[in-house]
Design a protein around this motif. Structure first.
Motif, PDB file in Angstrom:
ATOM      1  N   ILE A   1     -87.166  31.453  35.068  1.00  0.00           N
ATOM      2  CA  ILE A   1     -88.105  31.948  36.078  1.00  0.00           C
ATOM      3  C   ILE A   1     -89.103  32.897  35.452  1.00  0.00           C
ATOM      4  O   ILE A   1     -90.300  32.866  35.747  1.00  0.00           O
ATOM      5  CB  ILE A   1     -87.339  32.645  37.212  1.00  0.00           C
ATOM      6  CG1 ILE A   1     -86.574  31.585  37.991  1.00  0.00           C
ATOM      7  CG2 ILE A   1     -88.274  33.382  38.142  1.00  0.00           C
ATOM      8  CD1 ILE A   1     -85.569  32.141  38.916  1.00  0.00           C
TER       9      ILE A   1
ATOM     10  N   HIS B   1     -97.715  31.442  34.771  1.00  0.00           N
ATOM     11  CA  HIS B   1     -98.684  31.546  35.856  1.00  0.00           C
ATOM     12  C   HIS B   1     -99.539  32.791  35.723  1.00  0.00           C
ATOM     13  O   HIS B   1    -100.746  32.756  35.944  1.00  0.00           O
ATOM     14  CB  HIS B   1     -97.963  31.556  37.201  1.00  0.00           C
ATOM     15  CG  HIS B   1     -97.471  30.214  37.602  1.00  0.00           C
ATOM     16  ND1 HIS B   1     -96.233  29.756  37.262  1.00  0.00           N
ATOM     17  CD2 HIS B   1     -98.064  29.214  38.279  1.00  0.00           C
ATOM     18  CE1 HIS B   1     -96.084  28.530  37.720  1.00  0.00           C
ATOM     19  NE2 HIS B   1     -97.176  28.169  38.341  1.00  0.00           N
TER      20      HIS B   1
ATOM     21  N   ALA C   1     -95.325  29.533  43.063  1.00  0.00           N
ATOM     22  CA  ALA C   1     -94.818  28.985  41.814  1.00  0.00           C
ATOM     23  C   ALA C   1     -93.297  28.881  41.817  1.00  0.00           C
ATOM     24  O   ALA C   1     -92.715  28.126  41.046  1.00  0.00           O
ATOM     25  CB  ALA C   1     -95.263  29.862  40.650  1.00  0.00           C
ATOM     26  N   THR C   2     -92.630  29.651  42.652  1.00  0.00           N
ATOM     27  CA  THR C   2     -91.172  29.672  42.583  1.00  0.00           C
ATOM     28  C   THR C   2     -90.506  29.244  43.884  1.00  0.00           C
ATOM     29  O   THR C   2     -89.311  29.431  44.051  1.00  0.00           O
ATOM     30  CB  THR C   2     -90.671  31.087  42.245  1.00  0.00           C
ATOM     31  OG1 THR C   2     -91.319  31.995  43.114  1.00  0.00           O
ATOM     32  CG2 THR C   2     -90.936  31.446  40.820  1.00  0.00           C
TER      33      THR C   2
ATOM     34  N   PHE D   1     -89.754  26.399  44.859  1.00  0.00           N
ATOM     35  CA  PHE D   1     -89.092  25.101  44.804  1.00  0.00           C
ATOM     36  C   PHE D   1     -87.615  25.213  45.149  1.00  0.00           C
ATOM     37  O   PHE D   1     -86.954  24.240  45.474  1.00  0.00           O
ATOM     38  CB  PHE D   1     -89.267  24.445  43.428  1.00  0.00           C
ATOM     39  CG  PHE D   1     -88.747  25.274  42.300  1.00  0.00           C
ATOM     40  CD1 PHE D   1     -87.438  25.131  41.878  1.00  0.00           C
ATOM     41  CD2 PHE D   1     -89.565  26.195  41.658  1.00  0.00           C
ATOM     42  CE1 PHE D   1     -86.945  25.895  40.842  1.00  0.00           C
ATOM     43  CE2 PHE D   1     -89.065  26.962  40.627  1.00  0.00           C
ATOM     44  CZ  PHE D   1     -87.756  26.818  40.213  1.00  0.00           C
ATOM     45  N   TYR D   2     -87.086  26.412  45.053  1.00  0.00           N
ATOM     46  CA  TYR D   2     -85.700  26.589  45.448  1.00  0.00           C
ATOM     47  C   TYR D   2     -85.607  27.890  46.237  1.00  0.00           C
ATOM     48  O   TYR D   2     -85.890  28.964  45.699  1.00  0.00           O
ATOM     49  CB  TYR D   2     -84.799  26.664  44.214  1.00  0.00           C
ATOM     50  CG  TYR D   2     -83.344  26.462  44.549  1.00  0.00           C
ATOM     51  CD1 TYR D   2     -82.785  25.185  44.477  1.00  0.00           C
ATOM     52  CD2 TYR D   2     -82.546  27.516  44.942  1.00  0.00           C
ATOM     53  CE1 TYR D   2     -81.460  24.985  44.798  1.00  0.00           C
ATOM     54  CE2 TYR D   2     -81.217  27.313  45.266  1.00  0.00           C
ATOM     55  CZ  TYR D   2     -80.675  26.044  45.188  1.00  0.00           C
ATOM     56  OH  TYR D   2     -79.362  25.832  45.505  1.00  0.00           O
TER      57      TYR D   2
ATOM     58  N   LEU E   1     -84.300  32.177  45.285  1.00  0.00           N
ATOM     59  CA  LEU E   1     -84.212  32.475  43.848  1.00  0.00           C
ATOM     60  C   LEU E   1     -84.391  33.972  43.613  1.00  0.00           C
ATOM     61  O   LEU E   1     -85.065  34.631  44.400  1.00  0.00           O
ATOM     62  CB  LEU E   1     -85.326  31.742  43.108  1.00  0.00           C
ATOM     63  CG  LEU E   1     -85.055  30.301  42.732  1.00  0.00           C
ATOM     64  CD1 LEU E   1     -86.307  29.735  42.094  1.00  0.00           C
ATOM     65  CD2 LEU E   1     -83.927  30.241  41.744  1.00  0.00           C
ATOM     66  N   PRO E   2     -83.812  34.477  42.548  1.00  0.00           N
ATOM     67  CA  PRO E   2     -84.003  35.915  42.294  1.00  0.00           C
ATOM     68  C   PRO E   2     -85.376  36.200  41.707  1.00  0.00           C
ATOM     69  O   PRO E   2     -85.504  36.806  40.667  1.00  0.00           O
ATOM     70  CB  PRO E   2     -82.894  36.222  41.276  1.00  0.00           C
ATOM     71  CG  PRO E   2     -82.682  34.941  40.573  1.00  0.00           C
ATOM     72  CD  PRO E   2     -82.953  33.848  41.563  1.00  0.00           C
ATOM     73  N   PHE E   3     -86.440  35.711  42.396  1.00  0.00           N
ATOM     74  CA  PHE E   3     -87.743  35.804  41.750  1.00  0.00           C
ATOM     75  C   PHE E   3     -88.393  37.161  41.965  1.00  0.00           C
ATOM     76  O   PHE E   3     -89.348  37.514  41.296  1.00  0.00           O
ATOM     77  CB  PHE E   3     -88.652  34.658  42.220  1.00  0.00           C
ATOM     78  CG  PHE E   3     -89.626  35.020  43.295  1.00  0.00           C
ATOM     79  CD1 PHE E   3     -90.910  35.424  42.966  1.00  0.00           C
ATOM     80  CD2 PHE E   3     -89.274  34.950  44.618  1.00  0.00           C
ATOM     81  CE1 PHE E   3     -91.805  35.759  43.951  1.00  0.00           C
ATOM     82  CE2 PHE E   3     -90.168  35.288  45.599  1.00  0.00           C
ATOM     83  CZ  PHE E   3     -91.442  35.700  45.268  1.00  0.00           C
TER      84      PHE E   3
ATOM     85  N   ASP F   1     -87.350  39.650  40.939  1.00  0.00           N
ATOM     86  CA  ASP F   1     -86.977  40.392  39.746  1.00  0.00           C
ATOM     87  C   ASP F   1     -88.147  41.006  38.996  1.00  0.00           C
ATOM     88  O   ASP F   1     -88.032  42.083  38.440  1.00  0.00           O
ATOM     89  CB  ASP F   1     -86.251  39.452  38.769  1.00  0.00           C
ATOM     90  CG  ASP F   1     -84.764  39.636  38.894  1.00  0.00           C
ATOM     91  OD1 ASP F   1     -84.364  40.301  39.855  1.00  0.00           O
ATOM     92  OD2 ASP F   1     -84.029  39.124  38.042  1.00  0.00           O
TER      93      ASP F   1
END
Lengths: 196, 221
Positions: free
Chosen positions: A75, A82, B146-147, B149-150, B153-155, B157
């Motif tokens: 990630i 990006h 961008a993230t 898709f699931y 998520l721990p995005f 972070d």
């Protein structure tokens, strides 16, 4: 190996420092699939180790942790990809103005195009709010050395009107002596070339 | 440069009738100082909107005056160039601020919020604040795209690793007033201090002179 594809993505980034290659949808999709797989595997293992703890078996904890680290790394790489593209795009906004050249535009993802137009309008809004009538920050990028500069025309641009009302014809390979403030934008767009 | 400025004053009278009496030369000097400080400081400095507004007013006044001159006048070109230079000064100053805001957007907004809570003076102008908030929103939106898709998520972070300016970087500075006992490297115990005399030039770590820069006791160069 985990995160190999993400690594490829970052490599692509560092190979193209100041240029925008096409948005790598395929690779990103592959990374997304990898992340999804890892998550599913983790969930299964977590379930098993949950069950097995009752039966006093070895836990899958280390495996789960490594997978989790891999997910996080993936990630991070995606976000770095990006973010750096956005930075590049931002520089282009300063370079070309609010309208992107078509060859750049075709390399962007939908989300990037949206971001660009938002950034652009945000910037314009800010520039309008300075002073009484606003100031265009996108001109005067370099300290002015002289009022007039000699430029050579690189393309057939057509007619160009100066601030004082006179119109001149910019033809390929023609040379002009123009006020710097007025042709700066054309130079950045690659229509004119500064003859030193 | 000085000659031209004097020249300018002959043709253009001061329009500063505020309580602070400034000649345009002094005003430009102040703007230059503000610009250089902003350019070399690693973090964003308190805004100087009054100065910027004054200079912008000056520019439009000068431009109006220039229009009355005939284009055959030799002086017109020189004055026009001077106006262009001043405009570059302002534009470059504001661009530097924008760049810092964009790079450290999360850090700066967080600090601004804390300043607001402590009821201290804010560093950003209202317009800059708006710009920063919108920039942050757009960035978050883009990252989410961008993230997404699931789900789950721990995005978030990335927010825990905020990009912050390097306050320990070294800056060149010139003392405008005498300051005694500037602590070099406050993180160490041996209390090494430096005394600045008027006009002396030094290289110091930025965090030991932060307050002096903001107060205007030293000038970055």
């Amino acid at each position: 190996m985990f995160c190999e594809k993400a690594h490829v993505l970052i490599k692509e980034l560092s190979r193209n420092r100041d240029a925008l290659p096409p948005y790598n949808t395929d690779l990103l999709n592959e990374i997304n699939t990898e992340v999804k797989q890892l998550i599913t595997q983790n969930q299964e293992d977590a379930q098993i180790s949950e069950d097995s703890r009752v039966m006093n078996h070895a836990s899958y904890l280390p495996t789960v942790k490594i997978r989790h680290a891999a997910i996080k790394r993936n990630i991070r790489c995606i976000l770095a990809y990006h973010y750096n593209r956005l930075k590049c795009l931002r520089n282009m906004r300063w370079q070309f103005g609010s309208i992107l050249p078509p060859d750049v535009k075709s390399n962007l993802s939908q989300s990037e195009i949206e971001w660009f137009s938002k950034y652009s309008s945000n910037l314009v809004q800010y520039m309008r709010s300075i002073g009484d009538e606003g100031i265009n920050l996108a001109v005067d990028l370099k300290p002015p050395k002289s009022l007039y500069i000699e430029v050579r025309c690189l393309t057939d641009y057509g007619q160009f009107e100066l601030n004082d009302g006179s119109v001149l014809l910019l033809k390929e390979n023609s040379r002009h002596y123009l006020p710097r403030s007025e042709c700066e934008e054309l130079i950045r767009q690659g229509v004119l070339e500064h003859v030193v | 440069m000085d000659l031209e400025l004097e020249d300018l004053e002959n043709t253009i009278q001061d329009d500063d009738d505020d309580n602070v009496q400034l000649t345009s030369a002094e005003l430009i000097e102040m703007m230059e100082e503000v610009w250089v400080n902003e350019k070399f400081a690693p973090e964003i400095l308190p805004h100087k909107q009054e100065v910027v507004d004054c200079v912008l007013g000056q520019i439009s006044y000068m431009e109006k005056n220039l229009e009355t001159l005939p284009s055959t006048d030799f002086k017109k070109g020189i004055h026009q160039l001077e106006v262009d230079r001043i405009r570059f000064l302002v534009a470059s100053y504001l661009r530097h601020r924008l760049e810092k805001i964009e790079t450290y957007v999360l850090h700066i907004l967080k600090e601004e919020e804390q300043r607001g809570e402590r009821e201290e003076e804010l560093y950003l102008t209202e317009a800059e604040q708006q710009f920063a908030i919108k920039y942050k929103q757009d960035l978050e939106q883009h990252f989410e795209n961008a993230t997404n898709f699931y789900p789950g998520l721990p995005f978030e972070d990335w927010k825990s690793h905020i990009v912050a300016p390097n306050m320990n970087s070294f800056v060149f500075l010139k003392a405008k007033t005498a300051v005694e006992g500037v602590v070099i490297d406050p993180s160490r115990d041996d209390d090494e201090v430096a005394d600045l005399t008027v006009g002396s030039q030094m290289i110091l770590s930025y965090n030991s002179v932060t307050d002096l820069v903001k107060k205007g006791d030293v000038q970055l160069i």
